[in-house]
Scaffold this motif. Structure first.
Motif, PDB file in Angstrom:
ATOM      1  N   GLY A   1      23.014 -16.759   4.937  1.00 39.12           N
ATOM      2  CA  GLY A   1      23.003 -16.906   3.425  1.00 39.12           C
ATOM      3  C   GLY A   1      21.467 -17.210   2.916  1.00 39.12           C
ATOM      4  N   GLY A   2      20.509 -17.825   3.924  1.00 35.31           N
ATOM      5  CA  GLY A   2      19.203 -17.920   3.267  1.00 35.31           C
ATOM      6  C   GLY A   2      18.544 -16.438   3.608  1.00 35.31           C
ATOM      7  N   LEU A   3      18.965 -15.605   4.410  1.00 35.51           N
ATOM      8  CA  LEU A   3      18.594 -14.410   4.439  1.00 35.51           C
ATOM      9  C   LEU A   3      18.785 -13.458   3.134  1.00 35.51           C
ATOM     10  CD1 LEU A   3      16.650 -12.357   5.743  1.00 35.51           C
ATOM     11  CD2 LEU A   3      18.620 -11.573   7.110  1.00 35.51           C
TER      12      LEU A   3
ATOM     13  N   ALA B   1       0.776  -1.285   0.040  1.00 38.74           N
ATOM     14  CA  ALA B   1       0.198  -0.099  -0.053  1.00 38.74           C
ATOM     15  C   ALA B   1       0.828   1.139  -0.094  1.00 38.74           C
ATOM     16  CB  ALA B   1      -0.996  -0.038   1.223  1.00 38.74           C
ATOM     17  N   ALA B   2       1.919   1.194   0.820  1.00 36.27           N
ATOM     18  CA  ALA B   2       2.960   2.454   0.744  1.00 36.27           C
ATOM     19  C   ALA B   2       3.880   2.367  -0.291  1.00 36.27           C
ATOM     20  CB  ALA B   2       3.499   2.304   2.183  1.00 36.27           C
ATOM     21  N   ARG B   3       4.046   1.476  -0.991  1.00 35.09           N
ATOM     22  CA  ARG B   3       5.116   1.301  -2.078  1.00 35.09           C
ATOM     23  C   ARG B   3       6.592   1.415  -1.346  1.00 35.09           C
ATOM     24  NH1 ARG B   3       2.893   2.583  -7.339  1.00 35.09           N
ATOM     25  NH2 ARG B   3       4.802   3.675  -8.138  1.00 35.09           N
ATOM     26  N   GLY B   4       6.580   0.619  -0.258  1.00 38.36           N
ATOM     27  CA  GLY B   4       7.660   0.998   0.735  1.00 38.36           C
ATOM     28  C   GLY B   4       9.014  -0.180   0.487  1.00 38.36           C
ATOM     29  N   ALA B   5       9.436  -0.299   1.654  1.00 34.81           N
ATOM     30  CA  ALA B   5      10.742  -1.225   1.364  1.00 34.81           C
ATOM     31  C   ALA B   5      11.120  -1.984   2.628  1.00 34.81           C
ATOM     32  CB  ALA B   5      11.844  -0.059   1.221  1.00 34.81           C
ATOM     33  N   ILE B   6      11.995  -3.057   2.413  1.00 32.26           N
ATOM     34  CA  ILE B   6      12.417  -3.861   3.402  1.00 32.26           C
ATOM     35  C   ILE B   6      14.055  -3.848   3.535  1.00 32.26           C
ATOM     36  CG2 ILE B   6      12.679  -6.238   4.268  1.00 32.26           C
ATOM     37  CD1 ILE B   6       9.823  -6.895   2.876  1.00 32.26           C
ATOM     38  N   VAL B   7      14.719  -3.649   4.411  1.00 28.77           N
ATOM     39  CA  VAL B   7      16.126  -3.776   4.570  1.00 28.77           C
ATOM     40  C   VAL B   7      16.496  -4.857   5.465  1.00 28.77           C
ATOM     41  CG1 VAL B   7      18.413  -2.742   4.986  1.00 28.77           C
ATOM     42  CG2 VAL B   7      16.436  -1.274   4.138  1.00 28.77           C
ATOM     43  N   ASN B   8      16.819  -5.950   5.190  1.00 29.25           N
ATOM     44  CA  ASN B   8      17.501  -7.054   5.962  1.00 29.25           C
ATOM     45  C   ASN B   8      18.886  -6.876   6.298  1.00 29.25           C
ATOM     46  OD1 ASN B   8      14.833  -8.537   5.438  1.00 29.25           O
ATOM     47  ND2 ASN B   8      15.331  -9.532   3.620  1.00 29.25           N
ATOM     48  N   ILE B   9      18.937  -7.139   7.610  1.00 26.44           N
ATOM     49  CA  ILE B   9      20.520  -7.147   8.137  1.00 26.44           C
ATOM     50  C   ILE B   9      20.863  -8.515   8.035  1.00 26.44           C
ATOM     51  CG2 ILE B   9      21.886  -6.292   9.933  1.00 26.44           C
ATOM     52  CD1 ILE B   9      20.232  -3.988   8.379  1.00 26.44           C
ATOM     53  N   ALA B  10      21.702  -8.687   7.108  1.00 27.23           N
ATOM     54  CA  ALA B  10      22.267 -10.136   7.073  1.00 27.23           C
ATOM     55  C   ALA B  10      23.731 -10.058   7.516  1.00 27.23           C
ATOM     56  CB  ALA B  10      22.325 -10.519   5.396  1.00 27.23           C
ATOM     57  N   SER B  11      24.706 -10.492   6.815  1.00 25.94           N
ATOM     58  CA  SER B  11      26.232 -10.491   7.368  1.00 25.94           C
ATOM     59  C   SER B  11      27.184 -11.048   6.187  1.00 25.94           C
ATOM     60  CB  SER B  11      26.203 -11.260   8.662  1.00 25.94           C
ATOM     61  OG  SER B  11      27.543 -11.778   8.976  1.00 25.94           O
ATOM     62  N   THR B  12      28.444 -10.385   6.496  1.00 23.41           N
ATOM     63  CA  THR B  12      29.346 -10.994   5.550  1.00 23.41           C
ATOM     64  C   THR B  12      29.269 -12.698   5.847  1.00 23.41           C
ATOM     65  OG1 THR B  12      30.758 -10.626   7.292  1.00 23.41           O
ATOM     66  CG2 THR B  12      30.762  -9.066   5.360  1.00 23.41           C
ATOM     67  N   TYR B  13      29.239 -13.018   6.974  1.00 20.95           N
ATOM     68  CA  TYR B  13      28.873 -14.533   7.065  1.00 20.95           C
ATOM     69  C   TYR B  13      27.833 -15.395   6.381  1.00 20.95           C
ATOM     70  CZ  TYR B  13      32.412 -14.308  10.902  1.00 20.95           C
ATOM     71  OH  TYR B  13      33.714 -14.128  11.641  1.00 20.95           O
ATOM     72  N   GLY B  14      27.002 -14.305   5.816  1.00 21.62           N
ATOM     73  CA  GLY B  14      25.997 -15.116   4.813  1.00 21.62           C
ATOM     74  C   GLY B  14      26.687 -14.904   3.418  1.00 21.62           C
ATOM     75  N   LEU B  15      27.933 -14.620   3.088  1.00 17.99           N
ATOM     76  CA  LEU B  15      28.408 -14.627   1.900  1.00 17.99           C
ATOM     77  C   LEU B  15      29.633 -15.472   1.585  1.00 17.99           C
ATOM     78  CD1 LEU B  15      28.535 -10.705   1.347  1.00 17.99           C
ATOM     79  CD2 LEU B  15      27.143 -12.270   0.008  1.00 17.99           C
ATOM     80  N   ILE B  16      30.319 -15.970   2.939  1.00 21.11           N
ATOM     81  CA  ILE B  16      31.233 -16.849   3.063  1.00 21.11           C
ATOM     82  C   ILE B  16      31.149 -17.604   4.130  1.00 21.11           C
ATOM     83  CG2 ILE B  16      33.014 -14.697   2.206  1.00 21.11           C
ATOM     84  CD1 ILE B  16      33.469 -14.529   5.375  1.00 21.11           C
ATOM     85  N   GLY B  17      31.892 -18.854   4.135  1.00 21.27           N
ATOM     86  CA  GLY B  17      32.094 -19.885   5.287  1.00 21.27           C
ATOM     87  C   GLY B  17      32.910 -19.231   6.411  1.00 21.27           C
TER      88      GLY B  17
ATOM     89  N   VAL C   1      28.981  -3.698   4.115  1.00 20.50           N
ATOM     90  CA  VAL C   1      29.333  -2.694   4.767  1.00 20.50           C
ATOM     91  C   VAL C   1      30.554  -3.246   5.809  1.00 20.50           C
ATOM     92  CG1 VAL C   1      28.796  -0.721   6.276  1.00 20.50           C
ATOM     93  CG2 VAL C   1      27.301  -1.424   4.485  1.00 20.50           C
ATOM     94  N   ASP C   2      31.740  -3.601   5.062  1.00 16.46           N
ATOM     95  CA  ASP C   2      32.597  -4.334   5.881  1.00 16.46           C
ATOM     96  C   ASP C   2      33.780  -4.002   5.876  1.00 16.46           C
ATOM     97  OD1 ASP C   2      33.133  -4.939   3.384  1.00 16.46           O
ATOM     98  OD2 ASP C   2      33.001  -7.329   3.389  1.00 16.46           O
ATOM     99  N   GLY C   3      34.250  -2.656   5.760  1.00 16.34           N
ATOM    100  CA  GLY C   3      35.728  -2.164   5.455  1.00 16.34           C
ATOM    101  C   GLY C   3      36.663  -2.853   4.550  1.00 16.34           C
ATOM    102  N   GLY C   4      36.041  -3.560   3.277  1.00 19.57           N
ATOM    103  CA  GLY C   4      36.729  -4.197   2.586  1.00 19.57           C
ATOM    104  C   GLY C   4      37.010  -5.459   2.908  1.00 19.57           C
ATOM    105  N   CYS C   5      36.405  -6.409   4.129  1.00 20.93           N
ATOM    106  CA  CYS C   5      36.749  -7.719   4.548  1.00 20.93           C
ATOM    107  C   CYS C   5      36.611  -8.798   3.373  1.00 20.93           C
ATOM    108  CB  CYS C   5      35.854  -7.914   5.580  1.00 20.93           C
ATOM    109  SG  CYS C   5      36.015  -9.456   6.261  1.00 20.93           S
ATOM    110  N   THR C   6      35.420  -8.684   2.462  1.00 19.78           N
ATOM    111  CA  THR C   6      34.944  -9.769   1.558  1.00 19.78           C
ATOM    112  C   THR C   6      35.722  -9.313   0.284  1.00 19.78           C
ATOM    113  OG1 THR C   6      32.886  -8.532   1.179  1.00 19.78           O
ATOM    114  CG2 THR C   6      33.126 -10.510   2.734  1.00 19.78           C
ATOM    115  N   ALA C   7      36.451  -8.295   0.404  1.00 20.24           N
ATOM    116  CA  ALA C   7      37.386  -7.921  -1.195  1.00 20.24           C
ATOM    117  C   ALA C   7      38.529  -8.746  -1.134  1.00 20.24           C
ATOM    118  CB  ALA C   7      37.356  -6.382  -1.060  1.00 20.24           C
ATOM    119  N   THR C   8      39.022  -9.079   0.175  1.00 20.72           N
ATOM    120  CA  THR C   8      40.296  -9.822   0.078  1.00 20.72           C
ATOM    121  C   THR C   8      40.099 -10.924  -0.377  1.00 20.72           C
ATOM    122  OG1 THR C   8      40.034 -10.390   2.392  1.00 20.72           O
ATOM    123  CG2 THR C   8      41.087  -7.906   1.951  1.00 20.72           C
TER     124      THR C   8
END
Ligand code: NAD
Length: 266
Positions: free
Chosen positions: A168-170, A140-156, A259-266
């Motif tokens: 990872g599921g999120l 109704a609001a044409r709104g938004a969701i922001v999910n706080i995941a983690s770099t731990y959802g991208l890597i083991g 938003v990880d200070g480059g952690c997952t860029a290395t």
């Protein structure tokens, strides 16, 4: 609407109603405060009664907020939370799924099944339940969701089977919801914080001296993993969440923003 292009202050949340789960402390508290500063009316929710203090801080600063206690893993409690939001403010524009737990450090073969279930219930079922209850209002609001995941959802990451699986599921739930609700102009994005200085990230609040020393060692190790060479403050995540929730991010959906200070860029 939060996605309208060409608004005069696209990075602001003036007139929006923002619901933040897990907002008693850490990143969630910072998100609630930043959203209020950007002009939003804020519903502060948490399992812990200290959420009241976040709402009070917003009111003291001249903003509008109230606290609703809620366990995000409890479907009925979540329905009540969204109903309270809409009863009080008349609308819901932005859902921030922030509540989360680490579940402790264990190898998978030593992890209790109950511990696994609780991490998945809070970190994955919770965001689903909140989205499920909020979506009719977000449409109704044409709104938004922001999910706080983690770099731990991208890597083991070590000793974090349930946490990594939940995040990872999120992240993929974020993409899935973006697909289904894009045509209705609801944007759904995920933020992946790296190591943030909160209770979960090794903060000091409830620790003994020995635990404080261990936490300090962990913080230094975590800082060294991030090219920017430090842990972040919670507000550095909150600013990105406000951006994603606002019209400034009008063409972003299904995005996974580190938003990880480059952690997952290395
Ligand atoms: P935190 O422990 O300081 O805050 C988490 C809040 O969630 C607490 O107030 C807690 O009471 C609440 N909570 C826990 N279970 C809940 C439930 N079932 N229902 C409602 N509220 C509940 O932790 P934080 O670091 O601020 O974490 C916030 C989010 O950021 C979490 O989803 C976490 O996984 C994520 N994250 C944190 C870091 C970090 O380094 N701190 C890194 C990546 C992602």
């Amino acid at each position: 609407s939060t996605d309208a292009p060409g608004t005069s202050a696209p990075d602001q949340l003036t007139g929006r109603v923002v619901l933040v789960t897990g907002a008693a402390s850490g990143i969630g508290r910072a998100i609630a405060l930043a959203a209020a500063q950007a002009g939003a009316r804020v519903v502060v929710s948490d399992l812990q009664p200290e959420g009241e203090q976040t709402a009070q801080a917003i009111v003291d600063a001249g903003g509008e907020a109230f606290f609703v206690p809620c366990d995000v893993a409890d479907a009925q409690a979540v329905e009540h939370l969204v109903a309270e939001t809409v009863n009080h403010f008349g609308q819901l524009d932005v859902l921030v799924n922030n509540a989360g737990i680490s579940g402790g450090a264990q190898l998978a073969h030593q992890l209790g099944v109950d511990a696994w279930d609780r991490v998945i219930a809070v970190n994955l079922r919770g965001p689903f339940l909140c989205a499920r209850a909020a979506l009719p209002h977000l449409i109704a609001a044409r709104g938004a969701i922001v999910n706080i995941a983690s770099t731990y959802g991208l890597i083991g990451a070590p000793l974090a089977a349930a946490y990594c699986a939940s995040k990872g599921g999120l992240i993929n739930l974020t993409r899935q919801l973006a697909v289904d609700y894009g045509p209705q102009q609801v944007r759904v994005n995920a933020v992946c914080p790296g190591y943030i200085d909160t209770d979960m990230g090794g903060g000091r609040a409830r620790l003994s001296p020995a635990e404080q020393a261990a936490a300090q060692t962990r913080r230094e190790a975590n800082a060294a993993r991030q090219p920017l060479g430090r842990q972040a403050q919670a507000v550095e995540v909150a600013r990105v969440v406000v951006f994603l929730a606002s019209g400034a991010a009008s063409f972003m959906t299904g995005s996974v923003v580190t938003v990880d200070g480059g952690c997952t860029a290395t």
